[in-house]
Write an enzyme that holds these catalytic residues in place. Structure first.
Site, PDB file in Angstrom:
ATOM      1  N   TYR A 274       0.814  -1.067  -0.010  1.00  0.00           N
ATOM      2  CA  TYR A 274      -0.021   0.070   0.077  1.00  0.00           C
ATOM      3  C   TYR A 274       0.907   1.239  -0.020  1.00  0.00           C
ATOM      4  O   TYR A 274       1.886   1.032   0.422  1.00  0.00           O
ATOM      5  CB  TYR A 274      -0.830   0.051   1.003  1.00  0.00           C
ATOM      6  CG  TYR A 274      -0.200   0.406   2.535  1.00  0.00           C
ATOM      7  CD1 TYR A 274      -0.150   1.623   3.179  1.00  0.00           C
ATOM      8  CD2 TYR A 274       0.147  -0.634   3.463  1.00  0.00           C
ATOM      9  CE1 TYR A 274       0.503   1.911   4.134  1.00  0.00           C
ATOM     10  CE2 TYR A 274       0.849  -0.358   4.428  1.00  0.00           C
ATOM     11  CZ  TYR A 274       1.084   0.950   4.979  1.00  0.00           C
ATOM     12  OH  TYR A 274       1.526   1.057   6.406  1.00  0.00           O
ATOM     13  N   CYS A 275       0.143   2.444  -0.327  1.00  0.00           N
ATOM     14  CA  CYS A 275       1.073   3.706  -0.497  1.00  0.00           C
ATOM     15  C   CYS A 275      -0.089   4.759  -0.533  1.00  0.00           C
ATOM     16  O   CYS A 275      -1.330   4.361  -0.153  1.00  0.00           O
ATOM     17  CB  CYS A 275       1.895   3.783  -1.687  1.00  0.00           C
ATOM     18  SG  CYS A 275       0.980   3.673  -3.368  1.00  0.00           S
ATOM     19  N   THR A 276       0.211   5.926  -0.300  1.00  0.00           N
ATOM     20  CA  THR A 276      -0.709   7.087  -0.457  1.00  0.00           C
ATOM     21  C   THR A 276      -1.924   6.894  -1.401  1.00  0.00           C
ATOM     22  O   THR A 276      -2.971   7.249  -0.896  1.00  0.00           O
ATOM     23  CB  THR A 276      -0.227   8.404  -0.650  1.00  0.00           C
ATOM     24  OG1 THR A 276       0.977   8.601   0.159  1.00  0.00           O
ATOM     25  CG2 THR A 276      -0.984   9.709  -0.250  1.00  0.00           C
TER      26      THR A 276
ATOM     27  N   GLY B 230      -1.896   4.874  -4.571  1.00  0.00           N
ATOM     28  CA  GLY B 230      -1.662   3.627  -4.973  1.00  0.00           C
ATOM     29  C   GLY B 230      -0.609   3.548  -6.320  1.00  0.00           C
ATOM     30  O   GLY B 230      -0.208   2.469  -6.757  1.00  0.00           O
TER      31      GLY B 230
ATOM     32  N   ILE C  64      -4.225   4.632   0.345  1.00  0.00           N
ATOM     33  CA  ILE C  64      -4.717   5.101   1.668  1.00  0.00           C
ATOM     34  C   ILE C  64      -5.847   6.136   1.588  1.00  0.00           C
ATOM     35  O   ILE C  64      -6.952   5.923   2.246  1.00  0.00           O
ATOM     36  CB  ILE C  64      -3.441   5.726   2.738  1.00  0.00           C
ATOM     37  CG1 ILE C  64      -2.574   4.740   2.891  1.00  0.00           C
ATOM     38  CG2 ILE C  64      -4.102   6.062   3.942  1.00  0.00           C
ATOM     39  CD1 ILE C  64      -1.205   5.359   3.262  1.00  0.00           C
TER      40      ILE C  64
END
Length: 322
Positions: free
Chosen positions: A178-180, A182, A207
């Protein structure tokens, strides 16, 4: 409940080949100017990546414009309400990659991790055979991260490939990246697959979308964002604070940039220490004679004097409305 805030902040990306990215950059820049869009947009041969802000109607026009191009019809916009512009400037730049990791040969359209929608990610993240992997930088995951997530000691995403050996221990697990928003996961998950990891997934929309569609459950702390908001709340289910003031150690999720621009450290700092330290992370930075003036936010827009939004355009300003 529909928001009454007059502005929107858009976070998006799309991996789709652009044959002439520099010409596209020019046209895209002009459209943004004509529709009062501000923000940071990266154009590359592999696609488009941006975070922008504008009035709700202007952002609707922008999204319709992007999606009207068949190359970007599948773009997934994360839309957040805001009370003002989240940017002071417009920058539309051409770069080799839309997220810099030094892996231009990886094409997420050919192979990437299985996309999990937020509710699917929430249902799967606590399974025994799952490892949640945060692919963001230190200052981001120190402010907020998923409960029990594996984090990497990296200062920027370019260092992700160097951490492959550390991740070998999880090869028999299902890895949920996961990241901010995608975009980093598209290449991070593809890189893992390329190097022998078999069960790789990614949180679609990152997120931000998880907060909108899955209550942000078990995301501890705040999410760092790359605009003048600096950090945003995502968890409405079981929110908590995990970051501590860089100076005094008390719990704090106020994120600032050090007032000393030669340092510019991204840190959590409580309001009391913020004022006492004049927005600086150390006594040495506080003593710098050319440090920036702290206004309580810890966000410093670069000097906008003489800012010219037409800079970098081939066409002259007078030609824009012809």
């Amino acid at each position: 409940m529909e928001s009454t805030k007059p502005y929107s902040v858009l976070l998006y990306y799309c991996y789709s080949p652009i044959e002439d990215p520099e010409a596209f950059r020019e046209e895209h820049h002009l459209f943004c100017l004509e529709n009062n869009i501000r923000g940071r947009i990266i154009v590359a041969k592999e696609g488009l990546n941006g975070t922008v802000s504008g009035l709700v109607a202007d952002c609707e026009a922008y999204m319709n414009h992007v999606k009207s191009d068949p190359r970007f019809a599948k773009t997934d916009f994360k839309v957040e309400a805001h009370d003002k512009h989240a940017f002071s400037k417009l920058h539309v730049r051409y770069k080799p990659e839309i997220v810099h990791v030094g892996l231009p040969s990886i094409d997420p359209n050919q192979r990437t991790g299985i996309h999990l929608e937020p509710k699917e990610f929430r249902a799967m993240k606590d399974d025994e055979d799952v490892v949640i992997l945060d692919v963001r930088s230190n200052y981001e995951h120190e402010l907020g991260r998923f409960k029990n997530a594996v984090t990497l000691n990296i200062d920027n995403f370019r260092e992700f490939p160097d951490k492959l050996a550390e991740l070998e221990q999880y090869k028999d697990k299902k890895i949920l990246t996961y990241c901010t928003g995608g975009i980093k996961c598209e290449k991070a998950s593809a890189y893992l697959l390329e190097n022998g990891f078999e069960n790789v997934y990614q949180l679609h929309g990152g997120i931000i979308k998880y907060g909108m569609e899955a209550e942000g459950a078990d995301f501890e702390g705040k999410c760092y964002v790359f605009d003048n908001r600096i950090a945003v709340d995502v968890n409405t289910a079981n929110p908590t604070v995990i970051s501590k003031c860089y100076v005094c150690g008390t719990p704090s999720d106020r994120m600032i940039n050090c007032a000393n621009e030669h340092c510019n450290n991204h840190i959590a700092m409580c309001e009391k220490c913020g004022w006492e330290m004049e927005g600086s992370c150390s006594a040495e930075c506080k003593s710098q004679p050319d440090k920036r003036v702290y206004d309580g936010t810890g966000y410093y827009q670069k000097n906008t004097n003489h800012y010219n939004p037409y800079k970098g355009l081939v066409r002259r300003k007078k030609e824009v409305h012809e």
